[in-house]
Enzyme design. Structure first.
Site, PDB file in Angstrom:
ATOM      1  N   THR A 100      50.724 -23.767  -0.597  1.00 31.15           N
ATOM      2  CA  THR A 100      51.336 -25.063  -0.887  1.00 31.15           C
ATOM      3  C   THR A 100      51.732 -25.069  -2.359  1.00 31.15           C
ATOM      4  O   THR A 100      50.852 -25.023  -3.231  1.00 31.15           O
ATOM      5  CB  THR A 100      50.354 -26.217  -0.605  1.00 31.15           C
ATOM      6  OG1 THR A 100      49.896 -26.117   0.741  1.00 31.15           O
ATOM      7  CG2 THR A 100      51.028 -27.562  -0.823  1.00 31.15           C
ATOM      8  N   LYS A 175      55.125 -30.575   3.692  1.00 34.51           N
ATOM      9  CA  LYS A 175      53.681 -30.435   3.428  1.00 34.51           C
ATOM     10  C   LYS A 175      53.209 -31.530   2.459  1.00 34.51           C
ATOM     11  O   LYS A 175      52.094 -32.057   2.597  1.00 34.51           O
ATOM     12  CB  LYS A 175      53.410 -29.036   2.862  1.00 34.51           C
ATOM     13  CG  LYS A 175      52.005 -28.818   2.339  1.00 34.51           C
ATOM     14  CD  LYS A 175      50.937 -28.736   3.413  1.00 34.51           C
ATOM     15  CE  LYS A 175      49.565 -28.653   2.773  1.00 34.51           C
ATOM     16  NZ  LYS A 175      48.483 -28.338   3.661  1.00 34.51           N
ATOM     17  N   LYS A 243      45.437 -30.484  -6.648  1.00 33.18           N
ATOM     18  CA  LYS A 243      46.679 -29.758  -6.972  1.00 33.18           C
ATOM     19  C   LYS A 243      47.848 -30.276  -6.120  1.00 33.18           C
ATOM     20  O   LYS A 243      48.940 -30.516  -6.616  1.00 33.18           O
ATOM     21  CB  LYS A 243      46.433 -28.257  -6.717  1.00 33.18           C
ATOM     22  CG  LYS A 243      47.595 -27.325  -6.945  1.00 33.18           C
ATOM     23  CD  LYS A 243      48.261 -26.819  -5.689  1.00 33.18           C
ATOM     24  CE  LYS A 243      47.376 -26.183  -4.638  1.00 33.18           C
ATOM     25  NZ  LYS A 243      48.097 -25.752  -3.450  1.00 33.18           N
TER      26      LYS A 243
END
Ligand code: NAP
Length: 299
Positions: A100, A175, A243
């Site tokens: 990701t 995502k 993150k």
């Protein structure tokens, strides 16, 4: 071309990458693998994978190269850096980044690979380490559609719900949508269980009662029982969730989109990392709520 006859490169054998690579071997693919910490390649070597010394060596020996790394700078380093994939890549290769990372960084790497007549597919996943082990990941893919079609049997070896969502970067964007939903839901689960605990409710019965109705979610039904047992082992680490929320907030700011809920949850995760809890699973979010209300949500 039968992709089953191709050697498949796999770079990044962490919590997710190792079981995903194992599933590809189970599905009949021949693998050449690389991991920065070499000891983590042992289990794949035992299953017959070749172990390379650099990402460049992987690219030199395979035209399908999967990466499963941490963050945008790591993917840039492994693909474009010294001894990176780009140095060894053959024309007409497909690099599939399942980490990701930032949609912008993704598009930038894809345009560099196009100079070598190759493509980057961005194919981040959802479904946690359990999904990686079981081969049931949801995979959201951006990039060249023909490259996606050629790679489909690889995706089927690792996941179940596989959707091509658009051009380069759109897999990562999808995502980030997923992460807004996942983090917001985890926050609601943590808040709800602290509320239940302070009310004197039986936490197991509470989850059983509300987990079958409109409030059902993967976070409640899978992570809720772990949380109330005090099991904070990571499927998905706090520092990785934070993150991802940083990536959401950066992308939202660039577009002028306000994400107040995600920003609040991000602050809780930043606080947990400051307390040294970055390597715990995301269910540790409950610890932030427990501190605010001075009660633990445990059985
Ligand atoms: P992890 O266990 O920390 O694994 C990270 C992997 O990347 C390791 O193999 C690590 O190598 C490698 N790596 C990191 N930086 C590198 C660099 N600069 N150069 C070379 N190798 C590097 O993380 P993970 O849980 O597998 O997550 C991987 C990705 O999947 C992340 O983007 C994460 O957000 C995403 N994701 C995770 C989950 C989950 O539930 N865990 C779910 C969905 C998506 P070393 O072994 O040498 O450190």
């Amino acid at each position: 071309m039968n992709i089953k006859n191709e050697k498949i490169g796999f770079i990044g054998l962490g919590i997710m990458g190792e079981p995903m690579a194992k599933n590809l071997i189970k599905a009949g693919f021949d693998l050449i693998v690389y991991n920065r910490t070499k000891s983590k390649t042992a289990s794949l070597k035992q299953l017959g994978a070749i172990v390379a010394n650099t990402p460049s060596e992987v690219a030199n020996n395979s035209k399908y190269i999967i990466t499963m790394l941490t963050d945008s700078p790591d993917v840039e380093e492994v693909i474009l850096g010294q001894d990176g994939v780009y140095q060894g890549i053959q024309n007409d290769s497909i690099v599939i980044d399942m980490s990701t990372i930032s949609p912008n960084v993704t598009r930038d790497i894809n345009s560099k690979l196009e100079k070598k007549k190759s493509f980057l597919l961005d194919a981040p996943v959802s479904g946690g380490s359990w999904g990686a082990v079981e081969g049931t990941l949801s995979i959201m893919v951006g990039g060249d559609k023909k490259a996606f079609d050629k790679s489909i049997s690889l995706f089927e070896g690792m996941g179940k719900n596989i959707v091509h969502t658009g051009p380069s970067g759109m897999g990562q964007t999808t995502k980030l949508v997923n992460q807004i939903l996942v983090a917001g839901t985890m926050n609601a689960v943590a808040e709800a269980l602290v509320f239940a605990s302070k009310s004197g409710a039986d936490l197991e019965k509470t989850i059983a009662a509300v987990g079958g109705g409109a409030a059902a979610s993967w976070q409640l039904n899978t992570l809720g029982p772990k949380l109330i047992q005090g099991d904070f082992e990571p499927g998905f680490m706090v520092k990785l969730q934070q993150k991802d929320l940083r990536l959401v907030i950066e992308a939202a700011q660039e577009m002028g989109v306000s994400v107040p809920g995600t920003s609040l949850v991000n602050q809780f995760f930043v606080g947990l990392i400051s307390q040294g809890l970055g390597d715990e699973g995301t269910q540790a979010l409950v610890k932030a709520h427990e501190q605010l209300s001075n009660i633990k949500a445990r059985v």
